[in-house]
Design an enzyme around this catalytic site. Sequence first.
Site, PDB file in Angstrom:
ATOM      1  N   ASP A  47       0.830  -1.206   0.000  1.00 29.87           N
ATOM      2  CA  ASP A  47       0.000   0.000   0.000  1.00 29.87           C
ATOM      3  C   ASP A  47       0.863   1.254   0.000  1.00 29.87           C
ATOM      4  O   ASP A  47       0.599   2.215  -0.735  1.00 29.87           O
ATOM      5  CB  ASP A  47      -0.922  -0.020   1.221  1.00 29.87           C
ATOM      6  CG  ASP A  47      -1.724   1.253   1.352  1.00 29.87           C
ATOM      7  OD1 ASP A  47      -2.625   1.477   0.533  1.00 29.87           O
ATOM      8  OD2 ASP A  47      -1.454   2.029   2.293  1.00 29.87           O
ATOM      9  N   GLU A 119      -1.971  -5.401  -3.437  1.00 32.54           N
ATOM     10  CA  GLU A 119      -0.980  -4.650  -2.658  1.00 32.54           C
ATOM     11  C   GLU A 119       0.134  -5.571  -2.160  1.00 32.54           C
ATOM     12  O   GLU A 119       1.316  -5.197  -2.172  1.00 32.54           O
ATOM     13  CB  GLU A 119      -1.660  -3.949  -1.487  1.00 32.54           C
ATOM     14  CG  GLU A 119      -2.525  -2.777  -1.911  1.00 32.54           C
ATOM     15  CD  GLU A 119      -3.350  -2.198  -0.780  1.00 32.54           C
ATOM     16  OE1 GLU A 119      -3.826  -1.056  -0.924  1.00 32.54           O
ATOM     17  OE2 GLU A 119      -3.530  -2.878   0.259  1.00 32.54           O
TER      18      GLU A 119
END
Length: 225
Positions: A47, A119
């Site tokens: 992320d 992610e």
Amino acid sequence: MAADRTRLLTRIRHQFADKNLLNSALSHPSTAGEQSRNYERMEFLGDRVLGLIVAHWLFEKYGEDAEGTLNRRFTGLVNRWALADIARSLGVDEAVHLGDDENGDQLRQQPALLANTLEAIIAAIYLDGGLEPARAFIREHWERLLSADLKPPKDPKTALQEWAQGKGLGLPEYTVIERSGPSHAPFFRMTVSVAGGETTEGSGPSKRAAQMQAATELLKRLENS
């Protein structure tokens, strides 16, 4: 599963020196195995890597944009729905390894799971090869979104609530109709209705995910009515 991961590797276009990194990124915590222990940590790292690369990309590409406009573009590129769309195009839904659960096929399609796994994959690329391979991967697969209209979409719950209030119907009502699965991998089924009208159902690994899907289905029906 092996064939699905081979197709995913082809689409990622990164030759992993340490294939265990990709295995960890594709091992959802519901598998409760050794590989799954790093999944959420890699999701956290991925992320941040994604955010840095996208922010830098926008800073370079839109040199005249004010901070607020850059932030709008950024939100449109890194939200859950954008990531889930890219994850599906890569075949992440077919390659991710889930625990033995009768709701596994439904879980694979949940935007949250797809976004989190993507992610984790970004983290795997970054840990294996550094920032440049991660940058190349992101720029290749996010380019079509960058070229599109990047107004950040409203999430389905917000859109349904605004529709209902605009009609003077009050807030949508969400009801849990089933909770199943172990504590580390729960599964929810929920319904939503507005002012006692038509009811639609959604499911997912959290109440919010189930609510989102239920709201999406009701919005579709309202648009077609």
